[in-house]
Design an enzyme around this catalytic site. Sequence first.
Site, PDB file in Angstrom:
ATOM      1  N   HIS A 307      -1.599  36.840 -11.187  1.00 49.05           N
ATOM      2  CA  HIS A 307      -2.635  36.314 -12.086  1.00 49.05           C
ATOM      3  C   HIS A 307      -3.986  36.813 -11.604  1.00 49.05           C
ATOM      4  CE1 HIS A 307      -5.003  33.430 -14.443  1.00 49.05           C
ATOM      5  NE2 HIS A 307      -3.900  33.251 -15.137  1.00 49.05           N
ATOM      6  N   ASP A 365       3.923  31.702 -17.331  1.00 46.93           N
ATOM      7  CA  ASP A 365       4.962  32.336 -18.151  1.00 46.93           C
ATOM      8  C   ASP A 365       6.304  32.458 -17.448  1.00 46.93           C
ATOM      9  OD1 ASP A 365       2.283  34.304 -19.242  1.00 46.93           O
ATOM     10  OD2 ASP A 365       3.373  32.867 -20.472  1.00 46.93           O
TER      11      ASP A 365
END
Length: 430
Positions: A307, A365
């Site tokens: 991320h 996710d």
Amino acid sequence: MTDRTTATLRIGSKELELPMFSPAAGPDVIDIRKLYSEAGVFTYDPGYTSTASCDSTITFIDGEEGILLHRGYPIDQLAEKSHYLEVCYLLLYGELPTGPQLEDFQSLVTNHTMLHEQMLYFYRGFRRDAHPMAIMVGVVGAMSAFYHDSTDIRDPWQREVASIRMIAKMPTIAAWAYKYHIGQPFVYPCNSLTYAANFLRMCFAVPADDYVVNPILARAMDRIFTLHADHEQNASTSTVRLASSSGANPFACIAAGIASLWGPAHGGANQACLEMLEQIGSTDRIPEFIDRAKDRDDPFRLMGFGHRVYKNVDPRAKVMKQSADEVLELLGIDDNPKLQVAKELERQALSDKYFSEKRLFPNVDFYSGIILEAMGFPTSMFTPIFALSRTVGWISQWKEQLEDPKHRIGRPRQLYEGETLRDYVNVEDR
Ligand code: SDX
């Protein structure tokens, strides 16, 4: 933000004092708005790794500590104690609603879930095998052709109407994109159901049978909506803000956000992650894929991992992992191979120094697709569900920008590396 000291920038023999601000939370910022006019230079930050594009009061992320706050409330508390429409109210208006306020808001949303009947024909223009995201981008953009009375962004009332319409109608738009994709008849919204239950029914009910929403799935669906609601200035939210800065109507801006979210590096990662888990197939193949993810010459990345902001575990991934365990157990799907592969993949990756040194952890996710698949959704519906959930975040940020008297059209500059001035050469002389 409060004024702080200044930053001194020395360029050659010239010194420039730049104001600095201390935010309510997070790093101090250097105000460079006058940099070009006073020093004739640009800053350079492709990917915006060190650039604050706006000031906002909606969502705060501490990437180092893995903290996500919506109007100051931690995401894990909201996921456990709140529900999606209450979080929508919080994101839109800044405070948790009182009982009567929540009741009014829920009623307002519930009574605006239907689409203009003419929009049915708009769906029919797509091929049946069109990806539901392609349909959503088109249908949401087309809303500006059906709802003219909420496109004037200068009118606060029209902004409010557009906000409610978007939040209320997105489940219908997403569900109908799914139904069209699988060749089943559209199911109209049912006002007696909750937001999440209504979405499940519009996706899975068929005229030939009664459909009773499983409360476990409705609760899991609502929690997934909450976990995806907003996330500061991510790629799709920044797309919505930039589109809105030119004065574009709200439906066009949200359609732009949907298009940006579709990318596999962003909201498309949930679909890509489940496809990756399918490709891995069994835990004994995990080392092979971890080696590929570490190989700079191999474009393969662990989907659902890493991320830009989180250099710790994404707090949403923690809640999602716990929810995956709960939902699969309650559904009696104990030995879900993809969940076993996901958990072992996470364990092996987190004990590998490539991932620990680069501080790569599971993100929102990584586990979401496992729950969505267990609920009966095909992978093609994973990102549309992310888009449905994030609509309130896009709308809240869109509203905040329009209400900010400082806001102006976004127009980044560049580091030009092309040809300098040269004269045209006629084709016969080339
Ligand atoms: C979302 O921004 C948001 O807030 C997004 C989101 C939201 O709610 O809106 O949180 C939702 O988009 C989550 C992210 C979903 N995407 C994925 O899971 C796709 C896989 N992840 C990567 O593509 C990547 O981690 C990104 C895109 C998420 C972040 O990319 P960055 O910040 O540009 O990081 P990078 O590509 O510069 O990576 C830094 C290093 C690189 O190695 P080096 O070049 O330094 O040697 O880490 C490596 C990368 O190769 N790396 C990975 C990796 N992610 C980064 N290596 C293997 N597998 C990965 N998943």
